[in-house]
Design a protein around this motif. Structure first.
Motif, PDB file in Angstrom:
ATOM      1  N   ALA A  15       0.823  -1.219   0.000  1.00 51.42           N
ATOM      2  CA  ALA A  15       0.000   0.000   0.000  1.00 51.42           C
ATOM      3  C   ALA A  15       0.856   1.268   0.000  1.00 51.42           C
ATOM      4  O   ALA A  15       0.330   2.368   0.197  1.00 51.42           O
ATOM      5  N   ASP A  16       2.164   1.109  -0.172  1.00 48.95           N
ATOM      6  CA  ASP A  16       3.112   2.234  -0.226  1.00 48.95           C
ATOM      7  C   ASP A  16       3.185   3.007   1.087  1.00 48.95           C
ATOM      8  O   ASP A  16       3.434   4.215   1.097  1.00 48.95           O
ATOM      9  N   LEU A  17       2.986   2.300   2.208  1.00 49.62           N
ATOM     10  CA  LEU A  17       3.185   2.910   3.518  1.00 49.62           C
ATOM     11  C   LEU A  17       4.604   2.590   3.989  1.00 49.62           C
ATOM     12  O   LEU A  17       5.128   1.505   3.709  1.00 49.62           O
ATOM     13  N   PRO A  18       5.256   3.497   4.704  1.00 51.98           N
ATOM     14  CA  PRO A  18       6.666   3.312   5.062  1.00 51.98           C
ATOM     15  C   PRO A  18       6.862   2.252   6.143  1.00 51.98           C
ATOM     16  O   PRO A  18       6.250   2.313   7.208  1.00 51.98           O
ATOM     17  N   VAL A  19       7.716   1.283   5.859  1.00 52.03           N
ATOM     18  CA  VAL A  19       8.038   0.219   6.814  1.00 52.03           C
ATOM     19  C   VAL A  19       9.554   0.021   6.808  1.00 52.03           C
ATOM     20  O   VAL A  19      10.238   0.407   5.861  1.00 52.03           O
ATOM     21  N   PRO A  20      10.118  -0.582   7.859  1.00 55.32           N
ATOM     22  CA  PRO A  20      11.560  -0.851   7.867  1.00 55.32           C
ATOM     23  C   PRO A  20      11.933  -1.859   6.783  1.00 55.32           C
ATOM     24  O   PRO A  20      11.112  -2.710   6.399  1.00 55.32           O
ATOM     25  N   GLU A  21      13.153  -1.782   6.304  1.00 58.52           N
ATOM     26  CA  GLU A  21      13.634  -2.814   5.399  1.00 58.52           C
ATOM     27  C   GLU A  21      13.625  -4.143   6.145  1.00 58.52           C
ATOM     28  O   GLU A  21      14.176  -4.262   7.243  1.00 58.52           O
ATOM     29  N   SER A  22      12.988  -5.142   5.554  1.00 60.20           N
ATOM     30  CA  SER A  22      12.777  -6.398   6.261  1.00 60.20           C
ATOM     31  C   SER A  22      12.870  -7.562   5.289  1.00 60.20           C
ATOM     32  O   SER A  22      12.533  -7.448   4.107  1.00 60.20           O
ATOM     33  N   VAL A  23      13.304  -8.707   5.804  1.00 54.32           N
ATOM     34  CA  VAL A  23      13.317  -9.956   5.055  1.00 54.32           C
ATOM     35  C   VAL A  23      12.617 -11.012   5.905  1.00 54.32           C
ATOM     36  O   VAL A  23      12.889 -11.144   7.101  1.00 54.32           O
ATOM     37  N   TYR A  24      11.724 -11.762   5.276  1.00 53.80           N
ATOM     38  CA  TYR A  24      10.976 -12.829   5.938  1.00 53.80           C
ATOM     39  C   TYR A  24      11.684 -14.152   5.693  1.00 53.80           C
ATOM     40  O   TYR A  24      12.022 -14.473   4.557  1.00 53.80           O
TER      41      TYR A  24
END
Length: 294
Positions: free
Chosen positions: A97-106
């Protein structure tokens, strides 16, 4: 009078009981975990006693038993709890949704060491390693180098080898040093107040970095800029969760959504917007109204 079944007996229940009673909602504790529950005709709850539940229990198995016995609408329901508990799903939905989140890997175990090395190399150390579905900062660790990172991953693999472990995944995220931590409350899609969670200076000097209240951080009411309020509302809208805690991290040049909580602890009323309990009572009443028209 609306009868509200509350699964959580901690701070939230004690703080909201009187304000809700003044608004025509009688909150009563319905303990569903850490107890023995006869099933069948002897189940200790009756569907006739309550009109609505607050909120679906955090333990899905216990929640299923209570839900079967009570047959209630919930604020929030099972889907809301499971969505918010899945940190990776939340970040994926918000990122889309183009909301800012931390760079993350699952990471879904089991994966090989080469893949884990590649994950670590994506970041500037240190990195945060976070179990995907725990709360209160449980199991969250910080790795400053590759060896410590692989050691943490080895430990998680041991835990995940236990076959009854429902969630065999974790997140690797960028570490945001010096970030200020906020918990924003959104009720029925609208900003309802926020607190800043800050560690005591002594704890910071000793190296503590998790800002969870359950780990010693203090929460003080703050007035957030309009843009930040709209961001938290957007999170609740994307996830379609009516009563939501949104965790924001602020650095010198960024504001990101770190996590959400669909079973948020309610703080003192003075830390929220005027009319907070009016709105909370309203969304609880709406749940009852919807259930009676179905």
């Amino acid at each position: 009078m609306i009868d509200l079944a509350v699964a959580n007996a901690e701070e939230t229940f004690r703080r909201m009981r009187e304000p809700l009673a003044e608004r025509g909602i009688r909150a009563r504790h319905v303990p569903v975990s850490e107890r023995v529950v006869p099933l069948g005709a002897d189940v200790p709850w009756s569907a006739d006693e309550y009109d609505v539940g607050f909120v679906y229990p955090g333990r899905a198995m216990e929640g299923g038993v209570a839900d079967a016995a009570l047959e209630l609408p919930w604020l929030n329901d099972r889907d809301a709890i499971l969505t918010s508990r899945n940190k990776a799903e939340v970040l994926a939905r918000l990122g889309r949704a183009d909301l800012p989140v931390p760079e993350s890997v699952y990471v879904s175990n089991d994966v090989g060491e080469d893949e884990l090395v590649d994950v670590f190399d994506r970041f500037e150390p240190p990195v945060v390693v976070k179990p995907n579905s725990t709360t209160r900062g449980v199991g969250v660790a910080k790795a400053h180098d590759l060896d410590s990172f692989l050691g943490i991953c080895d430990y998680l693999s041991l835990v995940h080898d236990y076959r009854a472990t429902g969630d065999r995944s974790f997140l690797v995220q960028e570490y945001l040093p010096g970030a200020t931590d906020y918990r924003v409350m959104v009720v029925d899609g609208e900003y309802a107040g926020a607190v800043e969670r800050r560690l005591p200076d002594e704890a910071v000097r000793e190296g503590q970095w998790k800002h969870n209240v359950h780990r010693g951080a203090a929460a003080r009411g703050v007035d957030l800029p309009e843009e930040w309020r709209r961001l938290a509302e957007s999170v609740a809208d994307v996830l379609e969760i009516p009563f939501l805690g949104v965790d924001l991290l602020e650095t010198a040049d960024r504001l990101v959504v770190n996590e959400t909580n669909a079973r948020p602890t309610i703080d003192e009323a003075t830390k929220y917007q005027p009319g907070f309990y009016d709105r909370l009572a309203g969304v609880i009443s709406d749940c009852v109204g919807v259930s009676r028209t179905v």
